[in-house]
Design a protein around this motif. Sequence first.
Motif, PDB file in Angstrom:
ATOM      1  N   UNK A 231       0.830  -1.208   0.000  1.00 24.93           N
ATOM      2  CA  UNK A 231       0.000   0.000   0.000  1.00 24.93           C
ATOM      3  C   UNK A 231       0.861   1.253   0.000  1.00 24.93           C
ATOM      4  N   UNK A 232       1.974   1.240   0.736  1.00 25.93           N
ATOM      5  CA  UNK A 232       2.885   2.389   0.734  1.00 25.93           C
ATOM      6  C   UNK A 232       3.385   2.639  -0.687  1.00 25.93           C
ATOM      7  N   UNK A 233       3.775   1.587  -1.366  1.00 27.86           N
ATOM      8  CA  UNK A 233       4.286   1.728  -2.740  1.00 27.86           C
ATOM      9  C   UNK A 233       3.173   2.181  -3.689  1.00 27.86           C
ATOM     10  N   UNK A 234       1.949   1.702  -3.428  1.00 35.17           N
ATOM     11  CA  UNK A 234       0.807   2.094  -4.257  1.00 35.17           C
ATOM     12  C   UNK A 234       0.613   3.605  -4.251  1.00 35.17           C
ATOM     13  N   UNK A 235       0.882   4.253  -3.132  1.00 35.63           N
ATOM     14  CA  UNK A 235       0.701   5.706  -3.033  1.00 35.63           C
ATOM     15  C   UNK A 235       2.014   6.461  -3.246  1.00 35.63           C
ATOM     16  N   UNK A 236       2.969   5.816  -3.892  1.00 37.63           N
ATOM     17  CA  UNK A 236       4.172   6.500  -4.351  1.00 37.63           C
ATOM     18  C   UNK A 236       5.309   6.588  -3.357  1.00 37.63           C
ATOM     19  N   UNK A 237       5.184   5.946  -2.221  1.00 34.63           N
ATOM     20  CA  UNK A 237       6.252   6.007  -1.222  1.00 34.63           C
ATOM     21  C   UNK A 237       7.330   4.979  -1.545  1.00 34.63           C
ATOM     22  N   UNK A 238       8.577   5.393  -1.397  1.00 31.31           N
ATOM     23  CA  UNK A 238       9.699   4.475  -1.584  1.00 31.31           C
ATOM     24  C   UNK A 238      10.113   3.921  -0.225  1.00 31.31           C
ATOM     25  N   UNK A 239      10.266   2.594  -0.160  1.00 31.54           N
ATOM     26  CA  UNK A 239      10.674   1.975   1.108  1.00 31.54           C
ATOM     27  C   UNK A 239      12.124   2.366   1.383  1.00 31.54           C
ATOM     28  N   UNK A 240      12.412   2.974   2.521  1.00 33.52           N
ATOM     29  CA  UNK A 240      13.780   3.419   2.818  1.00 33.52           C
ATOM     30  C   UNK A 240      14.783   2.258   2.827  1.00 33.52           C
TER      31      UNK A 240
END
Length: 309
Positions: A231-240
Amino acid sequence: MDLEEVKARAGPREFGPTDDMPEEYRKAATRMIQFHANSEIMGAYIERPFIRQAPSLDRKLAVSAQVQDEIGHGQLLYRAAENLGIKTREQMLDELANGQGKFLNCFHYPLDDWYELPMIMFFVDGAAMRRQATLKRTSWEPYAHAIDKICFEEGFHIKHGEDILKELGTGTRRDQERLQQAFEKWWPRILQFFGPTDDKSTHNDFSTAVGLKTMSNDALRTAFLNVYLPKAEKYGLEIPDSPRVEFNEETERYEVEEDDLDWDEFMQIARNEYPQGKGQIAKRHRTQEAVEWVRETIENPRTAPSAAD
């Protein structure tokens, strides 16, 4: 009932106020529920400023409703703990105000701006929901009963947090950059939500044996990451890149690189000695004192001031 009988009978909603429970069980359940209740109250404190700061009326109303929900959850849980006969609700509230009550690590940190709010309302509440959903099958029935209501309302909080995340993640470049900065700031704290790994957890074995917990820290962390990383990636967030998280195909479990996390800071927080956490506790203390007359009036209506006063 002795402890061996408790372990033999332990199952979903098996025990209640009419059962003669051993002191070890009552203390363990009180510690667990009090921690949960304290966390609900302290979570409301870091969200409350955003009733004013929210960018629209709809957002203000939704945050206001959430803060009221969290306070209500805390009161429900104190009642569930009080039935165990170890501490009264007033004792637990006093311990929280005096810095003796423990609460979730994420609520020791203040929220600095709107971009950080979905880190609590989506990721932290999402992690909490993972844990709480399993507690519908906890062995202390009053706790499970309170969890039914809490889970229902927390579902709305998470959806509201996801809506804010979606709005910011699909907003301007500046919105996206500030959201990513907030995510990187909160990423280690979110990973520490479930506490140390099972082999380092102090209370896990006993709580599991008597049915208070039904899933371990590691299993809950994996279940959370399975759902929330995509879900984080779905909203454009890059996993640190750090703290590192890798999926172990042999164990089918996400594994967090523990050395990347600041466990000294985590333990400082757990002892209520983290400087920013002390500030949060001080706020609670001031509020506790400010509304003392309300509690006294509710408990003893004869002392309520009359219109002439």
